[in-house]
Design a protein around this motif. Structure first.
Motif, PDB file in Angstrom:
ATOM      1  N   ARG A  62      36.009  37.975  45.122  1.00 47.69           N
ATOM      2  CA  ARG A  62      36.419  39.320  44.527  1.00 47.69           C
ATOM      3  C   ARG A  62      36.242  38.554  43.132  1.00 47.69           C
ATOM      4  NH1 ARG A  62      36.362  44.196  46.756  1.00 47.69           N
ATOM      5  NH2 ARG A  62      37.224  44.093  48.960  1.00 47.69           N
ATOM      6  N   ILE A  63      35.845  39.355  42.083  1.00 51.99           N
ATOM      7  CA  ILE A  63      35.967  39.049  40.770  1.00 51.99           C
ATOM      8  C   ILE A  63      37.315  38.914  40.137  1.00 51.99           C
ATOM      9  CG2 ILE A  63      34.793  39.516  38.323  1.00 51.99           C
ATOM     10  CD1 ILE A  63      32.407  40.956  39.982  1.00 51.99           C
ATOM     11  N   SER A  64      37.617  37.881  39.531  1.00 50.74           N
ATOM     12  CA  SER A  64      38.916  37.763  38.831  1.00 50.74           C
ATOM     13  C   SER A  64      38.827  37.374  37.510  1.00 50.74           C
ATOM     14  CB  SER A  64      39.874  36.838  39.718  1.00 50.74           C
ATOM     15  OG  SER A  64      39.346  35.473  39.357  1.00 50.74           O
ATOM     16  N   ARG A  65      40.036  37.459  36.895  1.00 42.99           N
ATOM     17  CA  ARG A  65      39.917  37.119  35.289  1.00 42.99           C
ATOM     18  C   ARG A  65      39.819  35.783  34.956  1.00 42.99           C
ATOM     19  NH1 ARG A  65      41.248  41.592  32.435  1.00 42.99           N
ATOM     20  NH2 ARG A  65      42.514  43.211  33.727  1.00 42.99           N
ATOM     21  N   SER A  66      40.312  34.761  35.928  1.00 40.66           N
ATOM     22  CA  SER A  66      40.295  33.536  35.827  1.00 40.66           C
ATOM     23  C   SER A  66      38.932  32.717  36.064  1.00 40.66           C
ATOM     24  CB  SER A  66      41.447  32.861  36.505  1.00 40.66           C
ATOM     25  OG  SER A  66      40.975  33.086  37.857  1.00 40.66           O
ATOM     26  N   ASP A  67      38.060  33.374  36.961  1.00 41.21           N
ATOM     27  CA  ASP A  67      36.623  32.700  37.271  1.00 41.21           C
ATOM     28  C   ASP A  67      36.036  32.235  35.972  1.00 41.21           C
ATOM     29  OD1 ASP A  67      37.198  33.248  39.826  1.00 41.21           O
ATOM     30  OD2 ASP A  67      36.081  35.195  39.594  1.00 41.21           O
ATOM     31  N   CYS A  73      28.211  37.104  37.598  1.00 36.79           N
ATOM     32  CA  CYS A  73      29.151  38.203  37.807  1.00 36.79           C
ATOM     33  C   CYS A  73      29.971  38.073  36.537  1.00 36.79           C
ATOM     34  CB  CYS A  73      30.408  37.534  38.733  1.00 36.79           C
ATOM     35  SG  CYS A  73      29.922  37.279  40.480  1.00 36.79           S
ATOM     36  N   LYS A  75      32.489  40.265  34.255  1.00 31.67           N
ATOM     37  CA  LYS A  75      33.783  40.830  34.319  1.00 31.67           C
ATOM     38  C   LYS A  75      34.041  42.269  33.706  1.00 31.67           C
ATOM     39  CE  LYS A  75      36.187  36.474  34.255  1.00 31.67           C
ATOM     40  NZ  LYS A  75      35.082  35.412  34.541  1.00 31.67           N
ATOM     41  N   ILE A  83      36.771  43.661  37.498  1.00 30.50           N
ATOM     42  CA  ILE A  83      37.907  42.984  37.965  1.00 30.50           C
ATOM     43  C   ILE A  83      38.187  43.380  39.278  1.00 30.50           C
ATOM     44  CG2 ILE A  83      39.986  41.806  37.612  1.00 30.50           C
ATOM     45  CD1 ILE A  83      38.232  40.811  35.844  1.00 30.50           C
ATOM     46  N   GLY A  84      38.382  42.579  40.395  1.00 27.52           N
ATOM     47  CA  GLY A  84      38.454  43.013  41.683  1.00 27.52           C
ATOM     48  C   GLY A  84      37.441  43.494  42.464  1.00 27.52           C
ATOM     49  N   LYS A  87      32.183  40.269  44.662  1.00 31.13           N
ATOM     50  CA  LYS A  87      30.949  39.450  43.648  1.00 31.13           C
ATOM     51  C   LYS A  87      29.712  39.579  44.242  1.00 31.13           C
ATOM     52  CE  LYS A  87      34.016  35.493  42.610  1.00 31.13           C
ATOM     53  NZ  LYS A  87      34.184  34.138  42.655  1.00 31.13           N
TER      54      LYS A  87
END
Length: 105
Positions: A62-67, A73, A75, A83-84, A87
């Motif tokens: 899943r897409i996260s802020r820290s990626d 992908c 954000k 976010i969430g 991906k």
């Protein structure tokens, strides 16, 4: 069958590099990539650019802020926040922007 009937190209650089027969082979190839990290995204973008027709992306990420360093992908885009979200679905959307004729699973 001429290659123009099989593949839509904006330019013929790939055909000049690889030749008609090899480009046809790339077009009929199926590629499966497991994962959605930066390395997987690099491979997927290269496959789409080379002219591989069928691409399967397998990931439960899943897409996260820290990626970081994940260029397929996003954000956020305009007024949408991803976010969430999965991906794989975001990667599919981006790959279809690279080459519309792809089959992405």
């Amino acid at each position: 069958m001429p290659l123009d009937d099989v593949v839509e190209y904006q330019d013929d650089r790939s055909v000049k590099l690889w030749g008609d027969e090899n480009q046809r082979k790339l077009y009929s190839t199926r590629v499966a990539v497991i994962g959605s990290g930066p390395l997987a995204q690099m491979i997927l973008a290269n496959m789409a650019g080379l002219g591989v027709k069928n691409i399967c992306v397998m990931s439960n990420g899943r897409i996260s802020r820290s990626d970081r360093n994940e260029f397929l992908c996003f954000k956020e885009d305009h007024n949408h926040v991803f976010i969430g979200k999965e991906k794989a679905s975001q990667i599919k959307k981006t790959l279809l922007k690279i080459r519309e004729s792809l089959n992405v699973y």
